[in-house]
Each structure stands twice: as structure tokens, then as C-alpha cells.
Design an enzyme around this catalytic site. Sequence first.
Site, mmCIF file in Angstrom:
data_model
loop_
_atom_site.group_PDB
_atom_site.id
_atom_site.type_symbol
_atom_site.label_atom_id
_atom_site.label_comp_id
_atom_site.label_asym_id
_atom_site.label_seq_id
_atom_site.Cartn_x
_atom_site.Cartn_y
_atom_site.Cartn_z
ATOM 1 N N ASP A 7 -4.741 -12.594 3.680
ATOM 2 C CA ASP A 7 -5.971 -12.087 4.265
ATOM 3 C C ASP A 7 -7.215 -12.388 3.435
ATOM 4 O O ASP A 7 -8.318 -11.977 3.807
ATOM 5 C CB ASP A 7 -5.864 -10.592 4.583
ATOM 6 C CG ASP A 7 -5.052 -9.817 3.572
ATOM 7 O OD1 ASP A 7 -4.783 -10.355 2.492
ATOM 8 O OD2 ASP A 7 -4.684 -8.671 3.867
ATOM 9 N N HIS A 25 -6.614 -6.907 -0.073
ATOM 10 C CA HIS A 25 -6.727 -5.480 -0.305
ATOM 11 C C HIS A 25 -6.000 -5.106 -1.598
ATOM 12 O O HIS A 25 -5.019 -5.738 -1.976
ATOM 13 C CB HIS A 25 -6.152 -4.697 0.872
ATOM 14 C CG HIS A 25 -6.742 -5.098 2.190
ATOM 15 N ND1 HIS A 25 -6.059 -5.878 3.105
ATOM 16 C CD2 HIS A 25 -7.960 -4.860 2.716
ATOM 17 C CE1 HIS A 25 -6.838 -6.089 4.160
ATOM 18 N NE2 HIS A 25 -7.996 -5.484 3.949
ATOM 19 N N HIS A 38 0.808 -1.216 0.000
ATOM 20 C CA HIS A 38 0.000 0.000 0.000
ATOM 21 C C HIS A 38 0.845 1.272 0.000
ATOM 22 O O HIS A 38 0.324 2.366 -0.250
ATOM 23 C CB HIS A 38 -0.923 0.045 1.216
ATOM 24 C CG HIS A 38 -1.998 -0.990 1.212
ATOM 25 N ND1 HIS A 38 -2.783 -1.245 0.111
ATOM 26 C CD2 HIS A 38 -2.426 -1.838 2.194
ATOM 27 C CE1 HIS A 38 -3.650 -2.204 0.415
ATOM 28 N NE2 HIS A 38 -3.445 -2.591 1.654
#
Length: 366
Positions: A265, A179, A140
Site C-alpha cells: 500500500d 501503515h 495491526h
Amino acid sequence: MEQTGFFWHERCFWHDPGAIGVFSSPGAFLQPQPASESAESKRRLKNLLEVSGLIDELVVEKPAPASRVDLERFHTAAYLDALAAGEQAGGGDAGDCAPFGPGSEAAAYQSAGLAVAAVDAVACGRLRNAYALCRPPGHHAESGRGRGFCLLGNIPVAVKRARALGHIGRVAILDWDVHHGNGQQDAFYDDPEVFTVSVHQAGNFPLDSGFVEERGRGAGQGANLNLPMPPGAGIGAYRYAFEQLIVPALEALAPQMIVIACGYDACAKDPLGKMLLNSSAFADMTAQIKALSERVCEGRLVMIHEGGYSEGYVPLCGHAVIATLADSAIKVPDPQDAEIAAWAYQDLQPHQRDLIDGWVRDWRET
């Protein structure tokens, strides 16, 4: 040539983002709790490798931290200076939900150093493939700020360095963290020689990126592919996406190296994702990409550890992935693997098929 490298360092486990739980900052009505991004899931994975004996089949390395020169291939000098100033002040937030404390800067430099060394070793032919147990994570982080638990862009730093030094040319980066891999997308958005793919839960984090319409910019148009999967996607949906789109798209690029942002995740036990994968699904995805790397780039495959917040289940997923990467016969039993696979909605659902088929049509037309 040795087969599979394993890159890790105790320093990475010493990064402390503070007692903030799943929130970006503490509050009056938020009872302090350990941060979601903790060392425990990574430490347990490394320990499981030790206990099972798999680590003895790997080439274990503890490389130096990344250099400032290499970091500045992606990050701005102003951001790196701000991170250093925050370290001297006792910590802070590096940008957007990227808290850190004393010692975190050193851990982040070390984490990036693991990625740099793993990519370099595979690019130069010293290792056939590699796994880097990086922490803090990096996918990120943007050039001028940290984001989403990530302080430095481990993969962009490593790939930009290898390409700048002429160690590798075309690179494909596949991010299967739950994500969106916004850091890799931003780093290479206008670069036609680096193909970035992110398969992630739609509308999770970040909220401002990860849309299917984001295809690249300028010369890089068409070199970015986002697959925002609907919440609840399970083994069947991921398998269909890999078979119909992800593997064919990567193969069409014919990269000289494949790098995977390897988050766990999307597993069924993760508190920050709503997907349904088990450890066997991660092993299967690894096997598919490993076979692809053997076909198109002489097996050059590097896996960089990213998210995954189930302290008990991440080690089982990671062990399954590394055993597959290393062609090892050493397996550890996953007591919930079959149970998760038997859950309802693990089969490919009609709305998932329609969505993925639409993405395939769009990709073939561009």
C-alpha cells in the site's frame, strides 16, 4: 535444499469483512461497497504467478491452520474465545476496524498457519526463503483485539512459536506496509532479541502509534525503530532510508532470520496510502534485504503478505517481489512502472533528506 517456498490456501480468500468500503461500519449515508481489504488483489497475484509460470519455480505448500496453542503464544485466551463467539453469532468487529463474517475465523487461523509454516520451514533449513500469501493480514492485530482489517497477528504468532521451539534466536522484523506495524511492535516491545523496524506513512493508521520516539521498553530499549515518512515520499526517499538507516540497522543486529511484513500500500496506485512507489521499487527493496540476509543469516528470509488495496497494481508489485526473492528470470511487464518513476517528486527531496539524516544521527547515538 529447495530455494523459495510459496505458501497459500484458498480458505484465506473466503474471509468476508462485509460491504463497508473504507469505513469501519456502514452508515445511513454510506452506500454499501465492497470492502477495501478484499480477496481480489491476493487472488490476482496468485493467478499472475500461475499465468507467468513463476509459480512452477516455487515450492508450493498449503499447510494446516495455526493451532490454538500457537495462537496463545501471542493472543489472550479471552480474545480467541470472543472471536469464536463472534463467528457463531454470524460475525462482528474484532476490535478496531476489524470486521468479519461467517468463515472468517477459519480463514484467520489458516492465514496464521501460512506464516507459521513459512517461518518454520526457513528456520529449520528446509527452504532457503519463503513467501506467505496471508489473508486476513496481521500486522495491526494486538494480543487482545483485532485492528485495521487484521484478526490474528500472523508474524508475532509465527516468530514466537519458532523461538519458543528453539528453531531460531535473534530475529529482525521489517514492516514496509504504508501503515505502522503496531502489532509486531507491541508483541516484542520489551524483547531485546527481536528487532522491529517499521517504515510507514506518518500519521496514517493507527493514529496512536508509529512515532520515532517509540524505541522499546525495559530490556528491549533500542530494539524498535520507527521511520514515519512524510506523505508523498517516493522512490528516492525510500531508497535513501534503506541505504542510510534500515539496512545498516538490521546488519548491526546480525539476526538469524529476517521477516518482512510485505504490504504493497505504499505503491502509487493505492487508495489508502499517499506514497509513490512502483513495482521496481518493491523489487529493489527486496533485493537489498535479500542481499543482507545472505551476508548475515545464510539467506533466511520470510516475506508475509500484508496490506495493499489496488486490485490491479498489487499483483505486479507482488510478482516483482517474488521473482526477486526466487532469483527468477521470469518477469512480467509493468506498463506504468516507468511512468510512475518519472513523476515529479520521485527524487529525494530536501525535507526528506533532513528528516532521515536526523533519524540516522539519533540511531548512531543510541
